[in-house]
Design an enzyme around this catalytic site. Structure first.
Site, PDB file in Angstrom:
ATOM      1  N   CYS A 154      46.059  50.426  46.740  1.00  0.00           N
ATOM      2  CA  CYS A 154      46.809  51.244  47.729  1.00  0.00           C
ATOM      3  C   CYS A 154      45.832  52.700  48.394  1.00  0.00           C
ATOM      4  O   CYS A 154      44.874  52.613  47.570  1.00  0.00           O
ATOM      5  CB  CYS A 154      47.949  51.724  47.092  1.00  0.00           C
ATOM      6  N   TYR A 211      33.259  46.237  46.733  1.00  0.00           N
ATOM      7  CA  TYR A 211      34.235  45.790  47.692  1.00  0.00           C
ATOM      8  C   TYR A 211      35.242  46.401  48.547  1.00  0.00           C
ATOM      9  O   TYR A 211      35.379  46.537  49.895  1.00  0.00           O
ATOM     10  CB  TYR A 211      34.581  44.166  47.285  1.00  0.00           C
ATOM     11  N   GLY A 269      45.731  48.882  51.938  1.00  0.00           N
ATOM     12  CA  GLY A 269      46.950  48.420  51.760  1.00  0.00           C
ATOM     13  C   GLY A 269      47.494  47.839  53.024  1.00  0.00           C
ATOM     14  O   GLY A 269      47.614  49.257  53.877  1.00  0.00           O
ATOM     15  N   ASN A 323      48.175  55.204  43.561  1.00  0.00           N
ATOM     16  CA  ASN A 323      47.282  54.137  43.517  1.00  0.00           C
ATOM     17  C   ASN A 323      46.807  53.697  42.072  1.00  0.00           C
ATOM     18  O   ASN A 323      46.462  54.486  41.495  1.00  0.00           O
ATOM     19  CB  ASN A 323      45.969  54.340  44.513  1.00  0.00           C
ATOM     20  N   GLY A 324      46.854  52.297  41.968  1.00  0.00           N
ATOM     21  CA  GLY A 324      46.666  52.068  40.437  1.00  0.00           C
ATOM     22  C   GLY A 324      47.900  51.227  39.867  1.00  0.00           C
ATOM     23  O   GLY A 324      48.574  50.793  40.722  1.00  0.00           O
TER      24      GLY A 324
HETATM   25  P1  5GP Z   1      37.277  33.188  47.663  1.00  0.00           P
HETATM   26  O1  5GP Z   1      36.106  32.376  48.093  1.00  0.00           O
HETATM   27  O2  5GP Z   1      37.305  33.662  46.432  1.00  0.00           O
HETATM   28  O3  5GP Z   1      38.424  32.535  48.114  1.00  0.00           O
HETATM   29  O4  5GP Z   1      37.030  34.665  48.673  1.00  0.00           O
HETATM   30  C1  5GP Z   1      35.977  35.482  48.569  1.00  0.00           C
HETATM   31  C2  5GP Z   1      36.198  36.438  49.543  1.00  0.00           C
HETATM   32  O5  5GP Z   1      37.474  37.178  49.056  1.00  0.00           O
HETATM   33  C3  5GP Z   1      35.310  37.516  49.505  1.00  0.00           C
HETATM   34  O6  5GP Z   1      34.909  37.620  50.919  1.00  0.00           O
HETATM   35  C4  5GP Z   1      35.592  38.777  49.188  1.00  0.00           C
HETATM   36  O7  5GP Z   1      35.061  39.783  50.149  1.00  0.00           O
HETATM   37  C5  5GP Z   1      37.133  38.635  48.992  1.00  0.00           C
HETATM   38  N1  5GP Z   1      37.468  39.290  47.923  1.00  0.00           N
HETATM   39  C6  5GP Z   1      37.204  40.447  47.242  1.00  0.00           C
HETATM   40  N2  5GP Z   1      37.848  40.675  46.361  1.00  0.00           N
HETATM   41  C7  5GP Z   1      38.997  40.128  46.208  1.00  0.00           C
HETATM   42  C8  5GP Z   1      40.168  40.165  45.597  1.00  0.00           C
HETATM   43  O8  5GP Z   1      40.414  40.984  44.823  1.00  0.00           O
HETATM   44  N3  5GP Z   1      41.086  39.289  45.841  1.00  0.00           N
HETATM   45  C9  5GP Z   1      40.764  38.235  46.697  1.00  0.00           C
HETATM   46  N4  5GP Z   1      41.647  37.210  46.786  1.00  0.00           N
HETATM   47  N5  5GP Z   1      39.672  38.280  47.527  1.00  0.00           N
HETATM   48  C10 5GP Z   1      38.905  39.285  47.287  1.00  0.00           C
HETATM   49 MG    MG Z   2      34.885  39.291  52.078  1.00  0.00          MG
END
Ligand code: 5GP
Ligand code: MG
Ligand code: SF4
Length: 461
Positions: A1, A248, A28, A103-104
């Site tokens: 968030c 990320y 979010g 947030n958290g």
């Molecule tokens: P996957 O291959 O695992 O389906 O997706 C990887 C992508 O999801 C990456 O590009 C990454 O940027 C993004 N991603 C990063 N953090 C998260 C997260 O917490 N949850 C999900 N579902 N995707 C994320």
């Molecule tokens: Mg990505």
């Protein structure tokens, strides 16, 4: 968030909050809300489902008068995706209403919720954020002032919380004793009676506020008529900033640990090139989150960087959509390969992380269909093996591909010619800080805040 707060008599605080939230939209996309207080101590609230630009317009903002405000962009980690769970949360108290944005993620909601019900609190939603607001309200009603009440409530909260809270008299900003989620303070027009709180510095930049400093772990700041006052309420505070924010989640133009996250992510890519070289023709990044690391990889390896995938800028991050089915269909809307860049090439694709592996597998297939002769993958963080309990929505452990599969198994499952991850050391060394100052539990299982067993069992294999 994303959370935002502003104390600025004489300014259009609702509009500034709107723009602050606009810059924090990536944190979010499920709901957004703003609460303002006017000089008669009246609260004005508007919140709704959807993007900031969908929830607000000029007319609505004009109906939010006042000299201070808080705002929120939500993606759900607890509670369902409904408008009652949107924030700010408003709770009436003896000293007037309070409006809270969070947030958290708290880890002790089972106990805290039960206690609050026993104390005759009226829980309207299923969110931990409402529990924090109610806990503060209870203490105010016992006779405490805003600060003492808030500190007493914090002693009942376990988990991650970065908060911006509005009261009729001023705003408060706070972080849990480990400072898991970020929160920064800005100053408006150099005026030491006008302050801004935001999850990230990009929320300050957009309204021309200048970054002053971070809210410290275990710190509560009060911003009101007399300016800014700081209280360190927690004896044991040790910074454990979420490393996932850095690799990320946060925006690349935000500053954390004194450097832009763009520079940090470039550095991750450079280290990745040193650790895991490859014999390929071009390096591409998965938009948007994989691009800085891909550029870093190209710089360090000397292999040309190219744009092999084009992203539709107008669809949200796929992972914020709540269901697996929506996630899987999300990718097609989102990325399109560039055939003339890819055809006949040995391609190295860089991404920031693999979570479930579903997106990665689809992109790899799309690159091959577009004519790539080889597809190698490099990830600018280590394998995600553990779920997050502190506010990032990384599913339960059984959904995480690296929890049960080796790198070689993942390599064959996502059908790449080679796969390598950045080392845990590399990820932390690149911060330029003491590795102990970060939470990296989703890569190690070493959770800095103890998680009650039933909560653990709900997400761990
Ligand atoms: P996957 O291959 O695992 O389906 O997706 C990887 C992508 O999801 C990456 O590009 C990454 O940027 C993004 N991603 C990063 N953090 C998260 C997260 O917490 N949850 C999900 N579902 N995707 C994320
Ligand atoms: Mg990505
Ligand atoms: Fe961040 Fe991972 Fe720690 Fe959660 S477990 S706070 S995502 S580093």
């Amino acid at each position: 968030c994303g959370v935002f707060g502003i104390y600025a008599p004489g300014e259009d605080v609702a509009k500034m909050t709107y723009f602050g939230l606009y810059a924090l939209q990536h944190r979010g996309q499920e709901s957004a809300g703003i609460a303002t207080f006017d000089s008669k101590a009246q609260v004005h609230l508007h919140k709704g489902m959807g993007l900031v630009s969908q929830v607000f317009n000029e007319t609505i903002l004009d109906e939010l008068p006042g000299h201070l405000a808080v705002g929120h962009t939500r993606y759900s980690t607890t509670g369902t995706s409904r408008v009652v769970n949107a924030q700010p949360v408003i709770v009436p108290t003896r000293l007037g209403p309070l409006a809270l944005t969070h947030n958290g993620n708290l880890v002790n909601t089972a106990i805290l919720g039960q206690e609050l019900i026993e104390q005759k609190c009226n829980l309207l939603t299923t969110t931990d954020s409402e529990m924090i607001a109610l806990a503060i309200g209870l203490e105010v009603d016992k006779g405490k002032d805003w600060l003492d009440a808030t500190i007493s409530a914090f002693h009942r909260c376990k988990g991650a919380y970065s908060l911006a809270i509005a009261t009729p008299k001023g705003i408060m900003g706070a972080r849990d004793p480990n400072g898991i989620r970020p929160l920064v303070i800005g100053i408006l027009k150099g005026n030491p009676t006008r302050y801004v709180l935001a999850s990230e510095t990009c929320g300050l930049d957009i309204i021309g506020a200048e970054y002053l400093r971070d809210v410290e772990p275990g710190e509560l700041v009060w911003i009101g008529e007399e300016g800014l006052a700081s209280f360190h309420w927690s004896q044991k505070s040790q910074r454990k900033l979420c490393i996932f924010e850095m690799i990320y989640f946060a925006r690349p133009d935000s500053i954390m640990c004194n450097e832009s996250l763009y520079s940090y992510r470039l550095q991750l890519g450079r280290l990745l090139a040193q650790e895991s070289p490859a014999d390929v023709d071009i390096v591409i990044g998965v938009p948007d989150s994989g691009i800085p690391a891909a550029i870093g990889y190209s710089q360090a390896s000397g292999i040309p960087y190219a744009e092999g995938l084009i992203k539709n800028r107008y669809v949200g991050r796929t992972f914020i959509q709540p269901t697996q089915h929506m996630r899987e269909s999300g990718i097609k809307m989102k990325l399109n390969p560039l055939k003339d860049v890819l055809v006949g090439k040995r391609v190295l694709m860089v991404d920031d992380s693999i979570v479930r592996g579903t997106t990665s597998r689809k992109i790899v297939k799309a690159l091959r269909d577009a004519g790539a002769t080889e597809v190698h993958m490099r990830i600018s963080s280590p394998p995600v093996t553990h779920p997050c309990f502190y506010g990032i929505d990384t599913d339960s452990q059984d959904q995480l591909i690296a929890a049960t599969k080796s790198v070689a198994e993942i390599e064959s499952q996502i059908e790449v010619d080679s796969l390598a991850y950045l080392s845990w050391e590399g990820m932390l060394v690149a911060t330029g800080e003491d590795p102990n100052r970060f939470c990296s539990a989703c890569f190690t299982g070493d959770y800095p805040i103890q998680i009650p067993d039933p909560v653990k069992r709900s997400k761990l294999i």
